[in-house]
Design a protein around this motif. Structure first.
Motif, PDB file in Angstrom:
ATOM      1  N   ARG A  49       0.718  -1.104  -0.043  1.00 58.55           N
ATOM      2  CA  ARG A  49      -0.294  -0.254   0.178  1.00 58.55           C
ATOM      3  C   ARG A  49       0.973   1.280   0.107  1.00 58.55           C
ATOM      4  O   ARG A  49       1.830   1.471   1.063  1.00 58.55           O
ATOM      5  N   VAL A  50       0.743   1.979  -0.431  1.00 59.08           N
ATOM      6  CA  VAL A  50       1.541   2.965  -1.491  1.00 59.08           C
ATOM      7  C   VAL A  50       0.499   4.553  -1.443  1.00 59.08           C
ATOM      8  O   VAL A  50       0.064   4.677  -1.619  1.00 59.08           O
ATOM      9  N   ALA A  51       1.542   5.076  -0.634  1.00 64.61           N
ATOM     10  CA  ALA A  51       0.810   6.577  -0.459  1.00 64.61           C
ATOM     11  C   ALA A  51       2.059   7.529  -0.329  1.00 64.61           C
ATOM     12  O   ALA A  51       3.178   7.565  -0.036  1.00 64.61           O
ATOM     13  N   VAL A  52       1.650   9.068  -0.763  1.00 61.81           N
ATOM     14  CA  VAL A  52       2.838   9.637  -1.716  1.00 61.81           C
ATOM     15  C   VAL A  52       2.499  11.200  -0.646  1.00 61.81           C
ATOM     16  O   VAL A  52       0.636  11.401  -0.637  1.00 61.81           O
ATOM     17  N   VAL A  53       3.494  11.796  -0.250  1.00 62.22           N
ATOM     18  CA  VAL A  53       3.417  13.339  -0.529  1.00 62.22           C
ATOM     19  C   VAL A  53       3.517  13.970  -1.177  1.00 62.22           C
ATOM     20  O   VAL A  53       4.815  14.096  -1.247  1.00 62.22           O
ATOM     21  N   LEU A  54       3.251  14.796  -1.853  1.00 59.30           N
ATOM     22  CA  LEU A  54       3.852  15.282  -3.035  1.00 59.30           C
ATOM     23  C   LEU A  54       3.566  16.612  -2.039  1.00 59.30           C
ATOM     24  O   LEU A  54       2.595  17.296  -2.631  1.00 59.30           O
ATOM     25  N   ASN A  55       4.244  17.477  -2.880  1.00 56.29           N
ATOM     26  CA  ASN A  55       4.397  19.137  -3.390  1.00 56.29           C
ATOM     27  C   ASN A  55       4.171  19.701  -4.310  1.00 56.29           C
ATOM     28  O   ASN A  55       5.264  19.514  -6.038  1.00 56.29           O
ATOM     29  N   PRO A  56       3.260  19.817  -4.829  1.00 59.69           N
ATOM     30  CA  PRO A  56       2.794  20.065  -6.444  1.00 59.69           C
ATOM     31  C   PRO A  56       3.267  21.455  -7.046  1.00 59.69           C
ATOM     32  O   PRO A  56       3.215  21.290  -7.868  1.00 59.69           O
ATOM     33  N   ILE A  57       3.639  21.922  -6.370  1.00 56.23           N
ATOM     34  CA  ILE A  57       4.737  22.856  -6.987  1.00 56.23           C
ATOM     35  C   ILE A  57       5.886  22.992  -7.464  1.00 56.23           C
ATOM     36  O   ILE A  57       6.173  24.154  -8.374  1.00 56.23           O
ATOM     37  N   LYS A  58       6.751  21.899  -7.161  1.00 57.43           N
ATOM     38  CA  LYS A  58       8.099  21.482  -7.559  1.00 57.43           C
ATOM     39  C   LYS A  58       8.000  21.377  -9.050  1.00 57.43           C
ATOM     40  O   LYS A  58       7.060  20.140  -9.196  1.00 57.43           O
ATOM     41  N   ALA A  59       8.592  21.417  -9.797  1.00 58.45           N
ATOM     42  CA  ALA A  59       8.957  21.027 -11.107  1.00 58.45           C
ATOM     43  C   ALA A  59       8.811  19.330 -11.185  1.00 58.45           C
ATOM     44  O   ALA A  59       9.681  18.968 -10.517  1.00 58.45           O
ATOM     45  N   ARG A  60       8.301  19.133 -12.308  1.00 56.11           N
ATOM     46  CA  ARG A  60       7.971  17.606 -12.432  1.00 56.11           C
ATOM     47  C   ARG A  60       7.714  17.329 -11.624  1.00 56.11           C
ATOM     48  O   ARG A  60       6.825  15.575 -11.560  1.00 56.11           O
ATOM     49  N   SER A  61       6.247  17.042 -10.296  1.00 56.07           N
ATOM     50  CA  SER A  61       5.501  16.678  -9.207  1.00 56.07           C
ATOM     51  C   SER A  61       4.832  16.439 -10.093  1.00 56.07           C
ATOM     52  O   SER A  61       4.637  15.049 -10.129  1.00 56.07           O
ATOM     53  N   GLU A  62       3.901  16.682 -11.437  1.00 54.68           N
ATOM     54  CA  GLU A  62       2.385  16.240 -12.027  1.00 54.68           C
ATOM     55  C   GLU A  62       3.654  14.996 -13.116  1.00 54.68           C
ATOM     56  O   GLU A  62       2.730  13.483 -13.195  1.00 54.68           O
ATOM     57  N   GLU A  63       4.909  15.485 -13.634  1.00 45.88           N
ATOM     58  CA  GLU A  63       5.411  13.519 -14.148  1.00 45.88           C
ATOM     59  C   GLU A  63       5.350  12.636 -12.692  1.00 45.88           C
ATOM     60  O   GLU A  63       5.649  11.462 -13.054  1.00 45.88           O
ATOM     61  N   ALA A  64       5.929  13.012 -12.026  1.00 44.12           N
ATOM     62  CA  ALA A  64       6.205  11.775 -11.266  1.00 44.12           C
ATOM     63  C   ALA A  64       5.286  11.548 -10.405  1.00 44.12           C
ATOM     64  O   ALA A  64       5.150  10.082  -9.883  1.00 44.12           O
ATOM     65  N   ARG A  65       3.830  11.709 -10.523  1.00 45.27           N
ATOM     66  CA  ARG A  65       2.536  11.737  -9.884  1.00 45.27           C
ATOM     67  C   ARG A  65       2.498  10.302 -10.844  1.00 45.27           C
ATOM     68  O   ARG A  65       1.737   9.193 -10.976  1.00 45.27           O
ATOM     69  N   ALA A  66       2.745  11.374 -12.488  1.00 40.31           N
ATOM     70  CA  ALA A  66       2.170   9.590 -13.659  1.00 40.31           C
ATOM     71  C   ALA A  66       3.052   8.024 -13.402  1.00 40.31           C
ATOM     72  O   ALA A  66       2.599   7.022 -13.226  1.00 40.31           O
TER      73      ALA A  66
END
Length: 349
Positions: A49-66
């Motif tokens: 089970r994977v949880a992610v804490v993500l800083n959305p303003i960082k460059a490549r954050s959406e790429e990391a999410r995908a």
């Protein structure tokens, strides 16, 4: 600041970076890093089970999410759950919400500040932390020998890598003038004095353009200055009075630019390496630079290194502090304590 001064400072910073790169590469064979020397084990989990804490303003954050979503889908696991940091909350409530989902691993997508906040909650939980470095310094990722520019590899390591325990450390901050007190975890290097002044005075616009080199520009502006008197106690020993520009507490020693600032610092030895810096002039700073870059083993009175599990520093006047590259307020008393093998992290095979 006039344009020509800014250009001059950028030129000097670039020259510093080139010399740092050359020195480190030239002497690489003389030092084998031990910061990732602890034994790593397989997670032993077929499903996670994977949880992610993500800083959305960082460059490549959406790429990391995908990439994280695709990795979990390819493994046949349930969808990862994402929690985004905000300007008002750098991750404290987000990691609490992540832990409420009973994850096997919490991935951290962001810079050093986000990593430090998440680690503070994950320490002693046996929930693994996976690093997706998206910041400027990415200090812990560098010390764990991750390729900070390879997003795909970092996602794979965070999801499927082996894992091992590392030390964390806590810094208690007290300011007798204001009544302020706090305690926070750090993972790489904390400090009091000039290093914190430099971080507070780094030009944000320049940092966006040249990254970590902006710290060099700010550092050069802060080289002139007076030493300040403090008292230092190591592991309960008698206090010693020192005149210092900065004191650093290192859990591990690799800093941006590939500079192994404290080669002997190990991330899992249950100790902190304490660096007391007290140069009086530009010559003193130059001697320190040469010692660091060329790993000179000779003693330098203006740069002394101790090893300790607990350090107490008292200051007659408030001095600025920092934790893993984030300013942490002024203190008249610091209490720094190592927390051995308290955090489980994912590392490369």
């Amino acid at each position: 600041m006039s344009d020509w001064i800014l250009y001059l400072l950028i030129g000097v910073a670039l020259a510093f970076a080139v010399s740092s790169w050359w020195g480190v590469r030239r002497l690489k064979a003389l030092h084998v890093r031990s910061a990732v020397g602890g034994e790593a084990q397989d997670s032993g989990l077929s499903r996670q089970r994977v949880a992610v804490v993500l800083n959305p303003i960082k460059a490549r954050s959406e790429e990391a999410r995908a990439k994280i979503q695709r990795g979990c889908l390819a493994a046949g696991w349930e969808n990862p759950v994402f929690f985004e940091t905000t300007a008002d909350d750098p991750g404290y409530s987000q990691v609490r919400a992540a832990l409420a989902h009973k994850p096997d691993v919490v991935l951290v997508g962001g810079g050093d500040g986000t990593v430090r906040v998440v680690a503070e909650s994950l320490a002693h939980t046996d929930v693994a932390m996976g690093l997706i470095p998206l910041g400027t310094g990415n200090l812990l990722a560098r010390n764990l020998e991750l390729e900070v520019a390879d997003l795909h590899a970092n996602v794979n390591t965070a999801l499927f890598g082996r894992q091992r325990y590392i030390d964390t450390a806590r810094m208690g901050i007290e300011n007798s003038r204001t009544g302020y007190s706090a305690e926070h975890v750090f993972l790489v290097i904390a400090g009091i004095g000039m290093d914190a002044e430099v971080l507070a005075d780094t030009n944000a616009g320049l940092k966006k353009v040249v990254g970590w080199l902006a710290y060099t520009e700010a550092g050069m502006r802060h080289l002139p200055g007076r030493r300040k008197k403090v008292s230092i106690s190591l592991d309960g020993s008698v206090e010693q009075a020192r005149n210092i520009r900065s004191v650093l507490f290192a859990n591990c020693g690799l800093v941006p630019g590939g500079i192994d600032f404290i080669p002997q610092a190990m991330i899992d030895d249950g100790m902190l390496d304490v660096v007391v810096m007290s140069p009086r002039s530009a010559l003193g700073w130059l001697l320190m630079y040469v010692k660091i870059m060329f790993k000179h083993s000779g003693k330098l009175p203006i740069m002394t290194v101790y090893r300790s599990g607990r350090i107490v520093i008292k200051c007659p006047e408030p001095m600025p502090t920092q934790l893993d590259g984030d300013t942490a307020g002024e203190a008249t008393k610091l209490t720094v304590q190592v927390d051995p093998r308290s955090l489980l992290v994912r590392v490369r095979d």
